[in-house]
Scaffold this motif. Structure first.
Motif, PDB file in Angstrom:
ATOM      1  N   LEU A   1     -61.359 -26.169  11.030  1.00 14.20           N
ATOM      2  CA  LEU A   1     -61.541 -25.581   9.523  1.00 14.20           C
ATOM      3  C   LEU A   1     -61.637 -26.723   8.605  1.00 14.20           C
ATOM      4  N   GLY A   2     -62.832 -26.894   8.129  1.00 13.78           N
ATOM      5  CA  GLY A   2     -62.978 -27.744   6.854  1.00 13.78           C
ATOM      6  C   GLY A   2     -62.771 -27.004   5.499  1.00 13.78           C
ATOM      7  N   VAL A   3     -62.120 -27.850   4.768  1.00 14.02           N
ATOM      8  CA  VAL A   3     -61.583 -27.136   3.442  1.00 14.02           C
ATOM      9  C   VAL A   3     -62.171 -28.157   2.224  1.00 14.02           C
ATOM     10  N   ASN A   4     -63.163 -27.518   1.313  1.00 14.48           N
ATOM     11  CA  ASN A   4     -63.474 -28.130   0.125  1.00 14.48           C
ATOM     12  C   ASN A   4     -62.934 -27.600  -0.881  1.00 14.48           C
ATOM     13  N   TYR A   5     -62.210 -28.774  -1.811  1.00 14.25           N
ATOM     14  CA  TYR A   5     -61.288 -28.062  -2.947  1.00 14.25           C
ATOM     15  C   TYR A   5     -61.703 -28.881  -4.075  1.00 14.25           C
ATOM     16  N   TYR A   6     -61.918 -28.627  -5.174  1.00 12.81           N
ATOM     17  CA  TYR A   6     -62.380 -29.224  -6.300  1.00 12.81           C
ATOM     18  C   TYR A   6     -61.559 -28.690  -7.522  1.00 12.81           C
ATOM     19  N   GLN A   7     -61.254 -27.530  -7.532  1.00  8.94           N
ATOM     20  CA  GLN A   7     -60.620 -26.890  -8.863  1.00  8.94           C
ATOM     21  C   GLN A   7     -60.231 -25.551  -8.530  1.00  8.94           C
ATOM     22  N   PRO A   8     -58.962 -25.244  -9.143  1.00  9.42           N
ATOM     23  CA  PRO A   8     -58.313 -23.734  -9.139  1.00  9.42           C
ATOM     24  C   PRO A   8     -59.058 -22.885  -9.899  1.00  9.42           C
ATOM     25  N   ARG A   9     -59.061 -21.455  -9.187  1.00  7.68           N
ATOM     26  CA  ARG A   9     -59.547 -20.238 -10.060  1.00  7.68           C
ATOM     27  C   ARG A   9     -58.238 -19.730 -10.638  1.00  7.68           C
ATOM     28  N   ARG A  10     -58.403 -19.541 -11.939  1.00  5.15           N
ATOM     29  CA  ARG A  10     -57.346 -18.927 -12.826  1.00  5.15           C
ATOM     30  C   ARG A  10     -57.854 -17.372 -13.086  1.00  5.15           C
ATOM     31  N   VAL A  11     -57.200 -16.374 -12.936  1.00 10.05           N
ATOM     32  CA  VAL A  11     -57.555 -15.018 -13.299  1.00 10.05           C
ATOM     33  C   VAL A  11     -56.384 -14.317 -13.964  1.00 10.05           C
ATOM     34  N   LYS A  12     -56.832 -13.178 -14.897  1.00  9.87           N
ATOM     35  CA  LYS A  12     -56.034 -12.210 -15.258  1.00  9.87           C
ATOM     36  C   LYS A  12     -56.938 -10.757 -14.994  1.00  9.87           C
ATOM     37  N   ALA A  13     -56.022  -9.954 -15.430  1.00 12.44           N
ATOM     38  CA  ALA A  13     -56.689  -8.598 -15.474  1.00 12.44           C
ATOM     39  C   ALA A  13     -57.735  -8.529 -16.727  1.00 12.44           C
ATOM     40  N   LYS A  14     -58.611  -7.503 -16.564  1.00 15.01           N
ATOM     41  CA  LYS A  14     -59.736  -7.630 -17.494  1.00 15.01           C
ATOM     42  C   LYS A  14     -59.073  -6.899 -18.808  1.00 15.01           C
ATOM     43  N   ASP A  15     -59.919  -7.708 -19.687  1.00 12.14           N
ATOM     44  CA  ASP A  15     -59.605  -7.395 -21.109  1.00 12.14           C
ATOM     45  C   ASP A  15     -60.383  -6.503 -21.497  1.00 12.14           C
ATOM     46  N   HIS A  16     -61.522  -5.752 -20.792  1.00 10.16           N
ATOM     47  CA  HIS A  16     -62.426  -4.643 -21.444  1.00 10.16           C
ATOM     48  C   HIS A  16     -62.823  -4.076 -19.860  1.00 10.16           C
ATOM     49  N   LEU A  17     -62.808  -2.694 -19.890  1.00 12.26           N
ATOM     50  CA  LEU A  17     -63.339  -2.205 -18.869  1.00 12.26           C
ATOM     51  C   LEU A  17     -64.966  -2.381 -18.602  1.00 12.26           C
ATOM     52  N   PRO A  18     -65.305  -2.624 -17.210  1.00 14.26           N
ATOM     53  CA  PRO A  18     -66.635  -2.862 -17.082  1.00 14.26           C
ATOM     54  C   PRO A  18     -67.791  -1.971 -17.522  1.00 14.26           C
ATOM     55  N   ASN A  19     -68.695  -2.189 -18.060  1.00 14.64           N
ATOM     56  CA  ASN A  19     -69.761  -1.112 -18.295  1.00 14.64           C
ATOM     57  C   ASN A  19     -70.150  -0.519 -17.237  1.00 14.64           C
ATOM     58  N   PRO A  20     -69.888   0.860 -17.111  1.00 11.75           N
ATOM     59  CA  PRO A  20     -70.386   1.461 -15.775  1.00 11.75           C
ATOM     60  C   PRO A  20     -71.656   1.507 -15.348  1.00 11.75           C
ATOM     61  N   TYR A  21     -72.656   1.295 -16.225  1.00 12.55           N
ATOM     62  CA  TYR A  21     -74.090   1.073 -16.028  1.00 12.55           C
ATOM     63  C   TYR A  21     -74.479  -0.229 -15.808  1.00 12.55           C
ATOM     64  N   SER A  22     -73.580  -1.314 -15.771  1.00 12.32           N
ATOM     65  CA  SER A  22     -74.083  -2.586 -15.312  1.00 12.32           C
ATOM     66  C   SER A  22     -74.053  -2.813 -13.755  1.00 12.32           C
ATOM     67  N   PRO A  23     -74.660  -3.631 -13.363  1.00  9.81           N
ATOM     68  CA  PRO A  23     -74.610  -3.979 -11.760  1.00  9.81           C
ATOM     69  C   PRO A  23     -73.266  -4.327 -11.290  1.00  9.81           C
TER      70      PRO A  23
END
Length: 462
Positions: A295-317
């Motif tokens: 396995l080759g591993v490419n690593y540049y930066q972390p991904r930092r995430v949190k719970a959604k601040d707003h619910l997604p638009n149900p009509y959006s893709p």
């Protein structure tokens, strides 16, 4: 000077490149068009400063000198990719003998300098004719890719002992089918998921074909950009957000490649939202039977995430982003030139995860690097003094060393990249190389980091 961080015997020191990003000669040597040649021809405005892939860093004509430079800075290994549209113009049919000669010459030159060639089969550069019949959405293209892979195994398998099916297979999914930064510029998750799935089928089929050759000690793997998803907090909602980000962006390729099956939670999630891909009978068995050796591993930066601040638009893709928001951690360390966070410990966290959850598969850092704009401003007496890059590499190597001390099966470190190269839509905006490239004259000059790398490689540590 005593060596504080010593690496295992036979550690792979080197760098990585891809065909479209360094070869140039886009219309020479019988090469067919790929999607980058085509997209640049129709929308040059989408590329930084209007620079396209036609000449790039001109490795096609200067590979002999470049390989000598690699040797000079202590490389014992080097990853390149083969251009499908150069070897089989149009993606199928007659083999282009000029391309065979070029790749044979490159491989032989590397071996003559005691540099082991690591060869990757696909690095974002779909032949245009293959894209026109649907690209990875089309199972016929999957089979044509396996034919192309087999041509490579036949031609070069006697000398190449490290093969990779794909580099960062999630990037064409994200760029081409979700977020509009690669051709064909589609925004459609259902199609994106099909592309990702078919790419994994292509990888498994290519591995199956490779093993039918009985190459002995040779290995075949895949190269994945693994980006740990760190939650903002230990709150259950933040933890769930990071778990889902991990499922979409890491485990969607890591699990089938190494474990031979998809994570149950990912399947459940896609099913719930009506996004499952079309599959064929025998796919499950095919994946299970054809996992990677390496396995080759490419690593540049972390991904930092949190719970959604707003619910997604149900009509959006439908989007992966329905389940999490990106989180900018206060006080994070930045590459202020590129706008990316620098988090060296990420490399350790990836390796520990591979050890604990993926059978401690043999792996190596196949890309890690620091892109910087306008590097000429760091020029002193004709040399770019890129101490920031030396610090970046050192910081990551310390954590990689720590992981190895704790029993992780890490076998090497390749920097992106050997020399400044053309980087897709960004063209030459951010420079990554050990060697600078003058775009007018194509002259290469070692940066300070090249001499640093030479010392590290020669001492097998620092």
């Amino acid at each position: 000077m005593s060596i504080e961080y010593k690496f295992p015997e036979g550690f792979w020191w080197g760098s990585a490149v891809s065909a479209t990003q360094i070869e140039g000669a886009a219309a020479e040597g019988g090469k067919g068009l790929n999607i980058w040649d085509y997209w640049y021809a129709i929308e040059p405005n989408r590329f930084f400063e209007g620079v396209g892939p036609e000449t790039t860093s001109d490795f096609y004509h200067s590979y002999q000198d470049d390989i000598k430079r690699m040797k000079d800075i202590g490389h014992n290994s080097f990853r390149l990719s083969i251009s499908w549209s150069r070897l089989l113009p149009g993606g199928r049919g007659e083999i282009n003998q000029e391309a065979v000669k070029f790749y044979n010459d490159v491989i032989n030159e590397l071996i003559a300098h005691d540099i082991e060639p690591f060869v990757n089969l696909f690095h974002f550069d779909m032949p245009l004719e293959m894209q026109e019949i649907g690209g990875w959405e089309n199972r016929q293209v999957v089979d044509l890719f396996v034919d192309y892979a087999n041509v490579c195994f036949d031609l070069f398998g006697d000398r190449v002992h490290k093969w990779f099916t794909f580099n960062e297979p999630i990037v064409p999914v994200e760029g081409g089918y979700l977020y509009d930064f690669h051709y064909p510029n589609v925004v459609d998750a259902k199609r994106a998921i099909q592309v990702g799935y078919n790419t994994m089928i292509a990888s498994a089929k290519a591995i199956e074909k490779f093993r039918s050759h009985h190459f002995g000690e040779s290995q075949i793997g895949i190269i994945l950009n693994l980006t740990p998803s760190y939650p903002r907090s230990q709150n259950p909602a933040d933890l769930k957000a990071s778990e889902i980000a991990d499922l979409f962006f890491n485990r969607s390729f890591l699990d089938p490649s190494v474990l031979g099956s998809y994570p149950h939670k990912l399947i459940q999630l896609l099913e719930e939202h009506g996004q499952l891909p079309e599959t064929e009978e025998g796919d499950t068995e095919l994946m299970a039977a054809n996992t990677v050796d390496l396995l080759g591993v490419n690593y540049y930066q972390p991904r930092r995430v949190k719970a959604k601040d707003h619910l997604p638009n149900p009509y959006s893709p439908f989007m992966p982003d329905w389940f999490f928001d990106n989180y900018e951690m206060p006080g994070r360390k930045m590459n202020k030139y590129r706008g990316w966070e620098i988090y060296e410990k990420g490399i350790y966290d990836i390796m520990i995860n591979l050890k604990e959850n993926y059978g401690n598969i043999g792996s190596f850092i196949s890309e890690n690097g620091m892109g910087v704009q306008d590097e000429e401003r760091f020029m002193k007496e004709g040399r770019i003094e890129d101490d920031y890059r030396i610090n970046f590499i050192t910081g990551h190597l310390k954590w990689l060393h720590q992981a190895i001390e704790e029993g992780c099966n890490a076998k090497g470190y390749h920097l992106w990249s050997f020399m400044d190269n053309w980087s897709w839509m960004n063209a030459y905006k951010n420079r990554y190389g050990f060697f600078s490239v003058d775009l007018e004259t194509k002259e290469r000059k070692p940066k300070k980091s090249a001499y640093f790398m030479k010392n590290v490689a020669e001492q097998n540590g620092f």
